[in-house]
Design an enzyme around this catalytic site. Sequence first.
Site, PDB file in Angstrom:
ATOM      1  N   ASP A  15       0.811  -1.226   0.000  1.00  0.00           N
ATOM      2  CA  ASP A  15       0.000   0.000   0.000  1.00  0.00           C
ATOM      3  C   ASP A  15       0.845   1.277   0.000  1.00  0.00           C
ATOM      4  O   ASP A  15       0.639   2.179   0.814  1.00  0.00           O
ATOM      5  CB  ASP A  15      -0.940   0.029   1.213  1.00  0.00           C
ATOM      6  CG  ASP A  15      -1.745  -1.231   1.383  1.00  0.00           C
ATOM      7  OD1 ASP A  15      -2.090  -1.853   0.358  1.00  0.00           O
ATOM      8  OD2 ASP A  15      -2.029  -1.613   2.539  1.00  0.00           O
ATOM      9  N   GLU A 176     -11.440   0.524  -3.897  1.00  0.00           N
ATOM     10  CA  GLU A 176     -10.709   1.030  -2.733  1.00  0.00           C
ATOM     11  C   GLU A 176      -9.507   1.847  -3.197  1.00  0.00           C
ATOM     12  O   GLU A 176      -9.323   2.091  -4.388  1.00  0.00           O
ATOM     13  CB  GLU A 176     -10.251  -0.141  -1.854  1.00  0.00           C
ATOM     14  CG  GLU A 176      -9.416  -1.163  -2.586  1.00  0.00           C
ATOM     15  CD  GLU A 176      -9.177  -2.430  -1.784  1.00  0.00           C
ATOM     16  OE1 GLU A 176      -9.665  -2.536  -0.650  1.00  0.00           O
ATOM     17  OE2 GLU A 176      -8.501  -3.338  -2.301  1.00  0.00           O
TER      18      GLU A 176
END
Length: 495
Positions: A15, A176
């Site tokens: 991420d 997302e």
Amino acid sequence: MMKYNNPIIKGFHPDPSICRVGKDYYLVTSTFEYFPGIPVYHSVDLINWELIGHCIDRPEQLPMEISKASGGIWAPTIRYHDGTFYVTATFSEKGNFIVHSKNPAGGYSVPVWTEMNGIDPSMFFEDGEMYYCANDWGREIEDPEGISVARMDPLTGKVKGDIKRIWRGTGNGWLEAPHIYHIGEYYYLFAAEGGSGWGHMVTTARSRSIWGRYEPCPHNPILTNRNDTSKQVLESGHADLIQDAEGNYYIVHLAIRPCIGSKTNLGRETFLTPLKKEDGWFYIEGGKAKLQEEICKTVEQRKTNAVEADFCKKEWEKEWLFIGTLVQENYSRGKGELTLRPSGEKLQDGQMGVTFAAMRQPDFECEIQTSLECHGNDIASGLAAYLAPGYLYRIYLSCEAGERYVVVEKFAEDFHQTVYREKVVCKEIGFTMRADKNKYIFSYTINGNTINAAECSVRFLCTGIPNRCFTGTVVGVFAEGDKRENASIRKFVVR
């Protein structure tokens, strides 16, 4: 142009988010249940990175003790505005938060909790306002999947005005990781879809207003390795865009390098992929992440440095990690020793406060060494490769009623195997763990003599084996026992 190798940051670094301040780049990644949280990396060329600190480095910042395995801190975003670095992330057990600091390396504030739910939050600053962006799975609306935006005060987390949904994605599910950028006449929205496994992807859309309507890119998904039969890189997604000082565009994103089939023990790593722009749309040539790319710079990509801890200083090296939090009473450093004191917790349970000091496994091929001495008759101490609760391999010295044994164990959920157990006579012992894409090799050294103890397949430390495992293998030293006896670690080397 020069070639560089991916990943740019190896091992458990998922991420990624990035920002640029002049000629300096700063990057953060997720840490989940580990402390300190949210590492901050610095670079001047986008391919060589140095760990300079952490955003969450004090126990009072977050209640890490309530984190569950693969819970804790998810998907940070880093942005720079008006002399201050802001970082937002999801703390999965409570909500979204923002911290800030004038110094990117540390000294970040106590978090403020935002009034906007949804995971993978992001920030966009423009004209004195901060716009907060997240998926809105947490909102009670008819269609549960979408990206929403609101104006927000970054110092209080309070929403100004309404929260507005701006995009519903391209229909690939699990929308997302949104990020918004204003480039030229358009606002660009980058997001992830397809879930965090083999179907992961990056999609994008654009609008002339931050509030929409957003038009999907005709090249979507602009990045995915879901159909990459070479299996050199898989699960690419979750991207953040950066423009370098020369005007070139890139994305940092996560992906995995498989070691067995389509599985990896390293976890999701940080990749850098160049972007192209045509007719106002961003795209990636070939549409997938690769192990080798080209960058518009002339610079040498350095090898990752070994980490050697001799414990002469009381301060921890920046690479150390602890499950949940650092329990100071379990450790003491100085004068060439690290003293480990068992907490009563067992490493296979993965509980907060277990005596286990670790670092990320730096690559498939690596070597970890330590030497130690145990003091007492009810203590076990040694080296461990740890993925998640119930998933670890370890070699250690077991002190039992005046006798000592070298033991190698494997744990995989409800499977426990002792693969080596040998009585030894020693005061100090050295342990070595060597790894490659297929196996871990455990050995020990007594009085200059080295004995090979066991070989264990990497398979059961691959992230696809435990359910919902978002982390990667870490390697470190541990101590277990029911009494407050201790072990003295003389050195710890990861290379």
